[in-house]
Design a protein around this motif. Structure first.
Motif, short mmCIF file in Angstrom:
data_model
loop_
_atom_site.label_atom_id
_atom_site.label_comp_id
_atom_site.label_asym_id
_atom_site.label_seq_id
_atom_site.Cartn_x
_atom_site.Cartn_y
_atom_site.Cartn_z
N VAL A 1 0.88 -1.17 0.00
CA VAL A 1 0.00 0.00 0.00
C VAL A 1 0.91 1.22 0.00
O VAL A 1 1.96 1.22 0.66
CB VAL A 1 -0.96 0.03 1.21
CG1 VAL A 1 -2.01 -1.07 1.09
CG2 VAL A 1 -0.20 -0.10 2.53
N ALA A 2 0.53 2.25 -0.76
CA ALA A 2 1.44 3.38 -0.93
C ALA A 2 0.68 4.68 -1.09
O ALA A 2 -0.40 4.73 -1.68
CB ALA A 2 2.33 3.15 -2.15
N ASP A 3 1.27 5.73 -0.57
CA ASP A 3 0.87 7.10 -0.84
C ASP A 3 2.07 7.72 -1.54
O ASP A 3 3.10 7.97 -0.90
CB ASP A 3 0.56 7.83 0.47
CG ASP A 3 0.24 9.31 0.26
OD1 ASP A 3 -0.07 9.69 -0.89
OD2 ASP A 3 0.32 10.08 1.24
N VAL B 1 6.20 1.51 -7.86
CA VAL B 1 6.87 1.21 -6.59
C VAL B 1 6.92 -0.30 -6.36
O VAL B 1 7.96 -0.86 -5.99
CB VAL B 1 6.16 1.91 -5.42
CG1 VAL B 1 6.78 1.48 -4.09
CG2 VAL B 1 6.23 3.42 -5.57
N LEU B 2 5.80 -0.98 -6.61
CA LEU B 2 5.77 -2.43 -6.42
C LEU B 2 6.73 -3.12 -7.38
O LEU B 2 7.47 -4.03 -6.99
CB LEU B 2 4.36 -2.96 -6.62
CG LEU B 2 4.20 -4.49 -6.52
CD1 LEU B 2 4.63 -4.99 -5.15
CD2 LEU B 2 2.77 -4.90 -6.82
N PHE C 1 7.08 9.80 -1.39
CA PHE C 1 6.40 8.54 -1.15
C PHE C 1 6.49 8.12 0.31
O PHE C 1 7.42 8.44 1.03
CB PHE C 1 6.97 7.42 -2.04
CG PHE C 1 8.47 7.26 -1.97
CD1 PHE C 1 9.08 6.53 -0.97
CD2 PHE C 1 9.28 7.85 -2.94
CE1 PHE C 1 10.46 6.38 -0.92
CE2 PHE C 1 10.67 7.70 -2.90
CZ PHE C 1 11.26 6.96 -1.90
N ALA C 2 5.46 7.41 0.71
CA ALA C 2 5.42 6.69 1.98
C ALA C 2 4.67 5.40 1.67
O ALA C 2 3.56 5.45 1.12
CB ALA C 2 4.72 7.48 3.06
N PHE C 3 5.27 4.26 1.95
CA PHE C 3 4.60 3.01 1.62
C PHE C 3 4.95 1.91 2.60
O PHE C 3 5.91 2.02 3.37
CB PHE C 3 4.90 2.59 0.17
CG PHE C 3 6.34 2.25 -0.13
CD1 PHE C 3 6.84 0.97 0.07
CD2 PHE C 3 7.18 3.21 -0.69
CE1 PHE C 3 8.16 0.66 -0.24
CE2 PHE C 3 8.49 2.91 -1.00
CZ PHE C 3 8.99 1.63 -0.78
#
Length: 208
Positions: free
Chosen positions: A65-67, A96-97, A115-117
């Motif tokens: 899950v990512a922002d 990102v994944l 990013f924050a994930f």
């Protein structure tokens, strides 16, 4: 913009300096949730309709899950061997994944943007919480008896019944003294933050 006049949602002049310093994230988040504000002041930021989370990768090994906002999509696509047509249909979180699938934690040196994930690694039974160095996107966590939880905002953790809303008085004192904010402590008791530019790994046995 409408700075420091009626309608400004986070004006130190209208609301008071310390009120805005303490609650600025809340004020920004509240205003960003209003469709009329976004339509008026951010018409160039359409909702990413490609983004569907959580995302699974490596045959179900990774869950992410990512922002995030990734600024070097073309370079990543080339390094990952992703065709332009496919890349155009990928959300930033999918990049990102894909980067984590290829390089795991080493991908952090290749991602450019905000990013924050969080990534769960089923094979290693480990959870990784990651923030980039700009500190634009927060990430908080709580580690307690029999529970580990994380959220983009501290209020997400306070929605859980066993995480009461209480001030971290030491951090509040330092903030009021304008001391630099370092370490994982947040303004809330029992809530820690992922520091900018770092990765926190939580193992199945509770080790950090």
């Amino acid at each position: 913009t409408f700075t420091d006049r009626e309608g400004d949602p986070h004006s130190p002049r209208l609301l008071g300096f310390w009120r805005v310093q303490i609650l600025n994230v809340y004020y920004y988040a509240r205003e960003a949730a209003k469709a009329e504000t976004l339509a008026k002041f951010a018409p160039d930021l359409p909702e990413d309709r490609l983004d569907r989370q959580p995302l699974y990768g490596a045959g179900g090994r990774f869950l992410l899950v990512a922002d995030c906002r990734i600024d070097n999509r073309p370079e990543l696509a080339e390094a990952l061997g992703i065709e332009p047509a496919r890349a155009a249909a990928m959300a930033d979180s999918a990049f990102v994944l894909a980067a984590w699938e290829r390089w795991e934690a080493a991908c952090l040196d290749r991602l450019a943007g905000n990013f924050a994930f969080a990534v769960w690694d089923e094979a290693r039974h480990a959870l990784h919480l990651v923030r980039d160095g700009t500190a634009d996107r927060p990430l908080f966590y709580h580690s307690g008896a029999g529970r580990f939880a994380f959220a983009s905002m501290a209020k997400g953790l306070h929605a859980l019944p066993d995480i009461p809303i209480a001030a971290n008085l030491d951090q509040l004192r330092d903030m009021l003294a304008l001391a630099p904010h370092g370490g994982t402590a947040s303004l809330f008791a029992g809530v820690s933050r992922v520091e900018p530019g770092t990765r926190v790994t939580i193992h199945a046995d509770g080790r950090l």
